[in-house]
Design an enzyme around this catalytic site. Sequence first.
Site, PDB file in Angstrom:
ATOM      1  NE  ARG A 554      44.369  78.583 114.467  1.00 39.24           N
ATOM      2  CZ  ARG A 554      44.853  77.699 115.341  1.00 39.24           C
ATOM      3  NH1 ARG A 554      45.264  76.513 114.944  1.00 39.24           N
ATOM      4  NH2 ARG A 554      44.898  78.006 116.618  1.00 39.24           N
ATOM      5  CB  SER A 615      44.435  87.460 120.621  1.00 36.62           C
ATOM      6  OG  SER A 615      44.355  86.077 120.824  1.00 36.62           O
ATOM      7  CG  ASP A 669      46.932  85.429 123.287  1.00 33.62           C
ATOM      8  OD1 ASP A 669      46.730  86.102 124.320  1.00 33.62           O
ATOM      9  OD2 ASP A 669      47.658  85.804 122.352  1.00 33.62           O
TER      10      ASP A 669
HETATM   11 MG    MG Z   1      50.025  83.868 119.414  1.00 35.77          MG
END
Ligand code: MG
Length: 929
Positions: A554, A615, A669
């Site tokens: 994103r 991440s 994250d």
């Molecule tokens: Mg997540």
Amino acid sequence: MATIGLAGLHPGERTSGCSQEGMPRPSGSLELLISSQVQECLQQFKVTRTQLQQIQASLLCSMEQALKGQDSPAPSVRMLPTYVRSTPHGTERGDFLVLELGATGASLRVLWVTLTGTKERSVEPRSREFLIPQEVILGAGQQLFDFAACCLSEFLDAYPVENQGLKLGFNFSFPCHQTGLDRSTLISWTKGFRCSGVEGQDVVQLLRDAIERQGTYRIDVVAMVNDTVGTMMGCELGTRPCEIGLIVDTGTNACYMEEARHVAALDEDRGRTCVSIEWGSFYDEEALGPVLTTFDYALDHESLTPGAQRFEKMIGGLYLGELVRLVLVHLSQHGLLFGGCASPALLSQGSILLEHVAEMEDPTTGTARVLTVLRDLGLSPQASDAELVQCVCAAVCTRAAQLCAAALAAVLSRLQHSRQQQTLHMAVATGGRVFERHPRFLGILKETVMLLAPKCDISFIPSVDGGGRGVAMVTAVAARLAADRRILEETLAPFQLTLEQLAVVQAQMREAMIRGLQGEASSLRMLPTYVRATPDGSERGDFLALDLGGTNFRVLLVRVTEGSVRITNQVYSIPECIAQGSGQKLFDHIVDCIVDFQKRQGLSGQSLPLGFTFSFPCKQLGLDQGILLNWTKGFNASGCEGQDVVYLLREAIRRRQAVELNVVAIVNDTVGTMMSCGYDDPRCEMGLIVGTGTNACYMEELQNVASVPGDVGHMCINMEWGAFGDDGSLGMLSTCFDASVDQASINPGKQRFEKMISGMYLGEIVRHILLHLTNLGVLFRGQKTQCLQTRDIFKTKFLSEIESDSLALRQVRAILEDLGLTLTSDDALIVLEVCQAVSRRAAQLCGAGVAAVVEKIRENRGLQELTVSVGVDGTLYKLHPHFSRLVSATVGKLAPQCAVTFLQSEDGSGKGAALVTAVACRLTQMAHV
Ligand code: MG
Ligand code: ADP
């Protein structure tokens, strides 16, 4: 035309009142035979469909009131729990003793029932009847039970049985108040018994004491069973579940499997329990009043218990003969029968028995037999009398069967409603002499039930062996349930962690944290993130954020203004060929997506500060410098591992000269989660993720972080706590199921803590436990299916669904049936307990970790009390119905000096990355000032 029988139900179908299958008559003869006076008399026994429906509705209402424990208005049925929680699986096996007392007058019966576990091979039960001496029946209670124990011994002496732990089911047919499967207090003696000192006592205990006194055999009295339940439980297993038992013997009663939570008298709220309706006492003036005849009033009046058991007195075998007798007396007194002469026998109460009625209605014997029966009563019947008497019998018995059908229909509608089934498929086990002897009773019952409960698919199965097998079955099922429960408890015991065990986990975590921070060998890597402060709320501006590593890639625009954070985002796919192609292509693709996003948002040409949520495991050397240690989650782009991810991104920007981007930070994250919650709550100093995997970060004193120079201030540490225990320290807690899950994973031996906690694994742990329980025959009747052997078939979201609410059991069944597993309500309960054990342990371990972290923060600061918030993200944490509560409860117990608030983050990766960037910008500005 006389209309008896089903008139009103089948308009026009039955033209002659007495017409019975297989009983042909010359047409038209009836009108001649039955005078209008007779018609009038028999008309009273006619019950219309509407009346039956009213009775059905009224009984249902009374049942529901009694279930709720309502006492005003007092319900006329009792709905007694029988503590039978499960119907047979058909796999029950073993030898069982049955002791029947009170079912057969002044005798006592002992049975030896062998259950073989299959339908194919059945073993005839062996039984022996013992006459109880009159002085015992009227003597001291102890004497009666000693007599019973003596009979048991004598019976067993005849067989070469081993003297250990024989299981006995006790059928004690007197009014009792049952408070457990093996606890039952005699309310009062009936049927001529009058032993002293028994009323008000637990008869199971009295029997046990007597067996002990006798001392020859070790017999375990497992269950106390009434005959209705015995009938239901003894039913041969067919295609439909048999969850109703119906008795029409001397009296009438029924039992059925009710949801335990609907039975107010029980504490249980799970599973089912068999409820004995005790419908013989049903009475409702409005519903039953209109169908009562003068004969019913007379019968009730002359009975031993006037006013009581009104419903039973219209149906039970004890009363059918008497009703017929009263009608015959009436007709003869009016000169309509026997030339107006009644015999002394006919005039004496109880002279016509069920057997007589059944015989006279038997289509195979004809009128000759009727005349014989009448002559035996000292009557001189004429040929025409025979037919008329048959009509009387038919009227009385048809009504009985119809009333019984209305009552059964009430039970069916209750089941249909509570199980929410369109069509209820159900078998009804029938027992009692009326079914056995009367030629038409069952036929009329069936026909009427079909009319009153049209949406039910019902079969009727006669009970075998007068319920003896059923009593053995109850005993067997109880023994099986007890054994199953033991296995289940043993299996789940390692998942039940004590507070001490959790405190050990907390202490181990604490040590591993310290070693990791000091750069010593530790399963916790304790990675510095170069995030030195949480938001203070003064952050402002527009930021770009990237989120790579979740399900989607994103690009986000985050506008932080006073009092609000507005996020616009665009999802881009990363085709597999790019995710697994060259690193250069991957980062070019990412930059293309950013350019596209800027165009769409009208941001082209602006150089906004950018935060990159990445991440994957990274070793950070600065806020904007992170070395990718290894790809995971399906990414495998070449030339990236060992490289600085921000450098790779900047290179791609440089290649694409059109854009200018200012990459400020790379963000894990967990950190994003902490920061996004920190914007609203400055006390948020910990981030926690419980989704596919699990991880945490928190604000540590910089002086404790060996790998980063500086002694002042704080730094957020990415713990990578999923790997906790990879040095073997969690070995004590690891079960064989954890080992199986680990072995089958792509990274055996790694991420041991994560594998006990996170969404990727909980379903698998449950699946392995279910497999184990199936192998032991505790689940799914021991039948192994391919389905349960399939990896990842049991999703972690099922745990949430299964544990969600009070409808859980139905949900369990639906979920597992979708997987192709067929299960009983016992199975559903077991699966629920397994899920609860696994998710509870996960939440508690997670809580122990959080406790270790918050305690460390507290001690770092030398505080008596710490108030701190934890920002949390992850679908397991957010959607599981109990996970978050259990985490919090565990922290409360393990870190009592910390007041911990859990905040659920919204879009931690987007908003968090922007805020990391914003804080960095703020700190830079401050440094410049
Ligand atoms: Mg997540
Ligand atoms: P990620 O951790 O990959 O960023 P999520 O936080 O959305 O993603 O977590 C996804 C995981 O959550 C899935 O692997 C699944 O195991 C688990 N999950 C999905 N739905 C539920 C649910 N309803 N209850 C519990 N766990 C769920």
